[in-house]
Motif scaffolding. Structure first.
Motif, mmCIF file in Angstrom:
data_model
loop_
_atom_site.group_PDB
_atom_site.id
_atom_site.type_symbol
_atom_site.label_atom_id
_atom_site.label_comp_id
_atom_site.label_asym_id
_atom_site.label_seq_id
_atom_site.Cartn_x
_atom_site.Cartn_y
_atom_site.Cartn_z
ATOM 1 N N GLN A 264 0.820 -1.209 0.000
ATOM 2 C CA GLN A 264 0.000 0.000 0.000
ATOM 3 C C GLN A 264 0.858 1.266 0.000
ATOM 4 N N LEU A 332 -6.989 -2.161 0.027
ATOM 5 C CA LEU A 332 -6.354 -3.457 -0.133
ATOM 6 C C LEU A 332 -7.255 -4.404 -0.916
ATOM 7 N N LEU A 362 -3.331 -4.839 -4.368
ATOM 8 C CA LEU A 362 -2.728 -3.915 -3.405
ATOM 9 C C LEU A 362 -2.693 -4.625 -2.060
#
Length: 612
Positions: A264, A332, A362
């Motif tokens: 991230q 995410l 991610l």
């Protein structure tokens, strides 16, 4: 300080940009001695061929019932066309895998296995010829196309039809085979990133006058190359206007790397592109891309049309378009990139105008270039004399952070058992990769075969603009362990070290499953100076054993925590003193980083471990 030198050249671009490098020591580019070197072939992501296009078909052959009216013949050598339902032999001793054709009708297909059936120095000539095909029912004003599915990875990469090269010819005859017009296909495509399956469309109208006696001939000329796989031969109308999307990209493959997992904190704007091709008859003009990006919940984050365009493409021509999106992932999970080609002309077969890429994730800490499903394995470099070797990926750092662990997947092979392995981090200083640190050595077990092995490393600080090489290595031997590889990456982004510690790159790379974890695990590991309990094995697969030694009677609790700090196992041992050994089942726990916590009157001690 150890320094490992090789020519970085244009590879060291400014910021977080990566470019192909003129490596001083690259391998698997020439010579049959290297043909069976590890991972000589790389692969694109597997995508289905859409056979539902709206067009009239006048002849089809899927070879599910065998050759039928087709005739296979060998003119030179021992290699010929055959019917297969299993694909290339991939003989024992080969350390790469030639993929099976992903046919849309997979009962049977045609295989020419030069890799298994051929031999060095032996010229090969073979043909597969149809009987007469009558398409006199063809009445439209549209031209005809010959279409087929194939997988072909080019070994020599030279073309030109010489006997020493692997060259593919498609012949058309309209006089019962008396004369042939031949088209060389897939010439100069190389081995890197070959589509599977690849849909080949050829305009045959210029070669046909008599539609009552068309014949088709596939002709192979080579010398111990990889081979050719074919299926679903079709003669159909060639649409007037038909553009298709062949491949979707994220990140410019010349100036950066298309990662599959990005932490991230390292996320950057989606820069996307696509290779588009004109498979229709007429020239197509003002070609652009319509794009849309979806977050992990499949909510659209935005859409647009590329400002860059292609002025014109003729039949069979292809080109690439890139565009910025202004979208940076924040949540995410897996993202989906959808791309549709558009042009001034109205497309006659829209089913192949769109392609989606959903291979980007991610993550919280994990950084990866591979695409997850192993397709081949790396064991050693060519001409390395069974010496020590390592292999890994280049990672571009876009924000300050810390590397705390490396994880890599061992090949699913018995030879990886009972071998010492270790991982290293190297950092570019502008002229060379400089050794930063390495993990402790780890002795593999039989339960590690085909598993992801995570090893910790002392926290390594990195800053934006750093170029990191993370490698997994072994110490050599006739039966050294191998590392799984999966997915296409750009040349220059896969490298490692040989027995002399020189950095070596793969000329035609797929990504080793070697990943970095951008998390400082030492700050989480709250051990006290005097160890009073230990855990083993580490990494562990099915259970973890805990050994405790207490000098006084204490109320003691053992907890197992996941990376977020959530307790996933707990054991209240009551009042204990002296030595105690116990086992904790890891059944039902996901792979990853965990912590064993011992809590008593003296406080808390923590040990971290990996669940494979």
């Amino acid at each position: 300080m150890k320094k490992i030198y090789f020519l970085l050249g244009a590879m060291l671009a400014t910021g977080a940009t990566f470019a192909q490098a003129p490596y001083a020591n690259s391998q698997y580019s020439t010579g049959h001695a290297q043909k069976h070197a590890p991972n000589a072939i790389t692969f694109t992501d597997m995508r289905d061929v859409d056979q539902t296009q709206d067009r009239a078909a006048y002849y089809t052959e899927d070879f599910d019932a065998g050759f039928g009216t087709w005739t296979a013949a060998i003119q030179n050598g021992s290699v010929g066309f055959e019917i297969s339902n299993v694909g290339p032999a991939n003989d024992a001793g080969s350390t790469f895998e030639i993929p099976t054709l992903l046919s849309s009708t997979p009962t049977n297909w045609v295989l020419l296995d030069s890799d298994s059936d051929g031999s060095s120095g032996q010229n090969e000539d073979a043909t597969l010829t149809s009987a007469n095909i009558d398409v006199s029912s063809f009445t439209t004003t549209l031209p005809l196309k010959l279409e087929f599915e194939q997988f072909f990875a080019e070994w020599e990469g030279q073309g030109g039809g010489g006997p020493e090269f692997d060259t593919l010819f498609v012949g058309i005859s309209d006089d019962a085979g008396a004369t042939w017009d031949e088209i060389i296909v897939s010439d100069g495509v190389g081995r890197q990133g070959r589509p599977n399956p690849e849909l080949v469309s050829l305009n045959i109208a210029p070669y046909v006058v008599d539609y009552t006696q068309i014949q088709i001939r596939f002709r192979w000329r080579g010398q111990w190359a990889y081979g050719w796989q074919l299926d679903n031969v079709c003669i159909a109308e060639l649409p007037q206007n038909d553009m298709t999307v062949s491949t979707v990209f994220r990140g410019d493959l010349v100036n950066s790397i298309m990662y599959s997992k990005v932490p991230q904190a390292q996320a950057t704007e989606f820069v996307i592109g696509a290779d588009v091709k004109n498979i229709g008859f007429a020239d197509q003009t003002n070609i652009a891309l319509d794009w849309e990006i979806f977050d992990p919940s499949m909510t659209s984050l935005g859409s647009g049309t590329s400002t860059a365009t292609i002025a014109s493409l003729s039949n069979g021509q292809n080109d690439t378009i890139w565009t910025n999106t202004g979208i940076t992932p924040t949540t995410l999970g897996n993202y989906t990139v959808s791309i549709t080609v558009n042009q001034t002309e109205t497309d006659d077969a829209t089913a192949n105008d769109n392609m989606e890429d959903d291979y980007f994730e991610l993550t919280e800490y994990e950084y990866a270039a591979d695409y997850g499903t192993p397709q081949s394995a790396f064991y050693n470099w060519a001409n390395n004399n069974d010496g020590a070797a390592s292999i890994g990926n280049v990672f571009l750092i876009t924000a300050d952070g810390t590397i705390g662990a490396i994880k890599a997947q061992l090949d699913d092979n018995v030879v990886v058992t009972d071998k010492l392995i270790s991982y290293q981090i190297l950092k570019s200083d502008g002229t060379a990769y400089v050794f930063e640190d390495e993990t402790d050595e780890y002795l593999t077990t039989v339960s590690d075969e085909g598993q992801m092995i995570t090893l910790f490393i002392d926290a390594i600080p990195v800053v934006a603009g750093d170029q990191i090489l993370a490698v997994a290595g072994h110490f050599g031997g006739a039966e050294s362990p191998g590392w799984e590889m999966a997915g296409r990456v750009s040349q220059g982004s896969v490298a490692g070290t040989d027995e002399t510690q020189a950095v070596v790159s793969l000329t035609d790379p797929s990504a080793p499953i070697v990943r970095i974890m951008m998390q400082d695990y030492t700050s989480i590991d709250a051990e006290i100076a005097e160890d009073r309990f230990s855990i083993f094995p580490n990494p562990a697969n099915e259970e973890i054993k805990v050994s405790i030694s207490l000098t006084s009677s204490e109320q003691t609790v053992i907890n197992v925590l996941d990376i977020s700090g959530k307790i996933v196992r707990t054991m209240n041992l009551g009042m204990i003193q002296g030595d105690k050994n116990l086992s904790i089942s890891l059944d039902g726990m996901n792979t990853g980083v965990y912590f064993v916590e011992m809590v008593n009157e003296d406080g808390t001690q923590v040990k971290k471990f990996i669940k494979n």
